[in-house]
Design a protein around this motif. Structure first.
Motif, short mmCIF file in Angstrom:
data_model
loop_
_atom_site.label_atom_id
_atom_site.label_comp_id
_atom_site.label_asym_id
_atom_site.label_seq_id
_atom_site.Cartn_x
_atom_site.Cartn_y
_atom_site.Cartn_z
N HIS A 127 -7.50 -99.85 -26.03
CA HIS A 127 -8.74 -100.44 -26.51
C HIS A 127 -9.31 -101.44 -25.51
N LEU A 128 -8.44 -102.18 -24.83
CA LEU A 128 -8.92 -103.09 -23.79
C LEU A 128 -9.58 -102.31 -22.65
N TYR A 129 -8.94 -101.22 -22.24
CA TYR A 129 -9.49 -100.42 -21.15
C TYR A 129 -10.80 -99.75 -21.56
N MET A 130 -10.86 -99.25 -22.79
CA MET A 130 -12.08 -98.61 -23.27
C MET A 130 -13.23 -99.62 -23.32
N LEU A 131 -12.93 -100.83 -23.79
CA LEU A 131 -13.97 -101.87 -23.84
C LEU A 131 -14.42 -102.25 -22.44
N SER A 182 -24.16 -108.03 -27.44
CA SER A 182 -22.96 -107.26 -27.10
C SER A 182 -22.04 -108.06 -26.20
N ARG A 183 -22.61 -108.79 -25.26
CA ARG A 183 -21.79 -109.62 -24.37
C ARG A 183 -21.05 -110.70 -25.15
N GLU A 184 -21.74 -111.32 -26.07
CA GLU A 184 -21.12 -112.38 -26.86
C GLU A 184 -19.99 -111.83 -27.73
N THR A 185 -20.23 -110.67 -28.34
CA THR A 185 -19.19 -110.03 -29.16
C THR A 185 -17.98 -109.68 -28.32
N CYS A 186 -18.24 -109.12 -27.14
CA CYS A 186 -17.17 -108.73 -26.23
C CYS A 186 -16.39 -109.95 -25.73
N ALA A 187 -17.11 -111.02 -25.41
CA ALA A 187 -16.46 -112.23 -24.89
C ALA A 187 -15.51 -112.83 -25.93
N ARG A 188 -15.93 -112.83 -27.19
CA ARG A 188 -15.04 -113.36 -28.25
C ARG A 188 -13.77 -112.53 -28.37
N ALA A 189 -13.93 -111.21 -28.31
CA ALA A 189 -12.76 -110.33 -28.42
C ALA A 189 -11.82 -110.51 -27.23
N MET A 190 -12.39 -110.64 -26.04
CA MET A 190 -11.57 -110.81 -24.84
C MET A 190 -10.82 -112.14 -24.85
N CYS A 219 -10.24 -110.70 -17.92
CA CYS A 219 -10.90 -111.41 -16.82
C CYS A 219 -11.87 -110.50 -16.08
N ARG A 220 -11.49 -109.25 -15.89
CA ARG A 220 -12.37 -108.31 -15.19
C ARG A 220 -13.65 -108.07 -15.99
N ILE A 221 -13.51 -107.98 -17.31
CA ILE A 221 -14.69 -107.80 -18.16
C ILE A 221 -15.57 -109.04 -18.10
N ALA A 234 -27.32 -117.08 -21.39
CA ALA A 234 -26.65 -115.79 -21.25
C ALA A 234 -25.25 -115.95 -20.68
N ARG A 235 -25.11 -116.83 -19.71
CA ARG A 235 -23.78 -117.04 -19.11
C ARG A 235 -22.84 -117.72 -20.10
N ARG A 236 -23.37 -118.61 -20.92
CA ARG A 236 -22.53 -119.26 -21.94
C ARG A 236 -22.05 -118.24 -22.95
N ALA A 237 -22.89 -117.29 -23.32
CA ALA A 237 -22.49 -116.25 -24.28
C ALA A 237 -21.38 -115.39 -23.70
N CYS A 238 -21.45 -115.10 -22.40
CA CYS A 238 -20.42 -114.27 -21.76
C CYS A 238 -19.10 -114.99 -21.63
N SER A 239 -19.13 -116.32 -21.71
CA SER A 239 -17.91 -117.10 -21.55
C SER A 239 -17.15 -117.28 -22.85
N GLY A 240 -17.70 -116.71 -23.97
CA GLY A 240 -17.02 -116.81 -25.25
C GLY A 240 -17.14 -118.19 -25.85
#
Length: 240
Positions: A127-131, A182-190, A219-221, A234-240
């Motif tokens: 799931h990490l790789y797919m994301l 989508s970035r914010e959702t992904c950042a929280r999961a990561m 980290c790569r994501i 936008a950058r704050r959202a990507c940082s979770g």
């Protein structure tokens, strides 16, 4: 249809949330000595789910925005659930050890550091790789779209084209808002996954030696999302 495949993933997530680590422990017991040459999937991470994820990720660039949003959300939800299950199983193991008689010191030590099943590690890594793959395609598409939009905006100038540019600008803003979500959702999961792997290394890997390819995925994501994000919000959202 692609929507049907996403629905399959969402249904699997509900099963994961209710079944927890038991799904993977039972799978290991059933597979002992019965694995085929091609390998076997546990009841939750079965071949149908893997194939659905692979198809959706491979076709992610051509998915409708709403379908892609559901795909990212479903994958993130699975990552968060797996991370939560890892933490809760570690807590349960520690609680059981405290109840054990002090004479069984060797038993306590071995159960406290018991490693999760291979099927659980495979599910988390998959799931990490797919994301990572989904967000890679999404960010690449965003870069290409920005390059095209720059060329389009510089050619506009006449009054007759004002409405067309305005309509395109509205569409771009809608897409940017969708990507930010989508970035914010992904950042929280990561963030949840990275914290879980850091805190429960001994539960995930033997002797606490992590798989660097898996550990580095959050980290790569994050790096690729930060590279594509512009502006403080936008950058704050990507940082979770």
């Amino acid at each position: 249809s692609f929507d049907g495949l996403v629905t399959l993933l969402e249904r699997g997530n509900r099963t994961l949330a209710s079944g927890g680590m038991t799904l993977f422990e039972e799978a290991e017991e059933e597979q002992d000595g019965t694995c085929s040459d091609e390998g076997a999937f546990d009841p939750w991470m079965d071949e149908e789910r893997v194939q659905a994820m692979y198809t959706l990720v491979r076709k992610s660039s051509s998915l409708a925005p709403s379908t892609r949003k559901r795909l990212i959300s479903a994958t993130c939800q699975a990552v968060q659930s797996l991370s939560t299950i890892l933490g809760s199983s570690d807590t349960e193991s520690s609680s059981e050890d405290q109840i054990e008689p002090t004479s069984n010191t060797g038993t306590q030590s071995s159960s406290a550091t018991a490693v999760v099943s291979q099927s659980f590690r495979d599910a988390l890594a998959c799931h990490l790789y797919m994301l990572f793959s989904i967000m890679h395609f999404t960010e690449s598409e965003s870069k290409s779209s920005k390059a095209l939009n720059v060329g389009t905006t510089t050619t506009g100038g006449g009054g007759g084209r004002g409405k067309k540019i305005s309509a395109k600008e509205q569409e771009r803003r809608a897409e940017a808002a969708e990507l930010a979500t989508s970035r914010e959702t992904c950042a929280r999961a990561m963030l949840v996954a990275a914290q879980a792997m850091s805190r429960h290394t001994n539960r995930l890997w033997k002797r606490g030696v992590p798989d660097e390819d898996v550990v580095n995925l959050p980290c790569r994501i994050a790096y690729q999302m930060l590279e594509g994000a512009t502006g403080v919000v936008a950058r704050r959202a990507c940082s979770g």
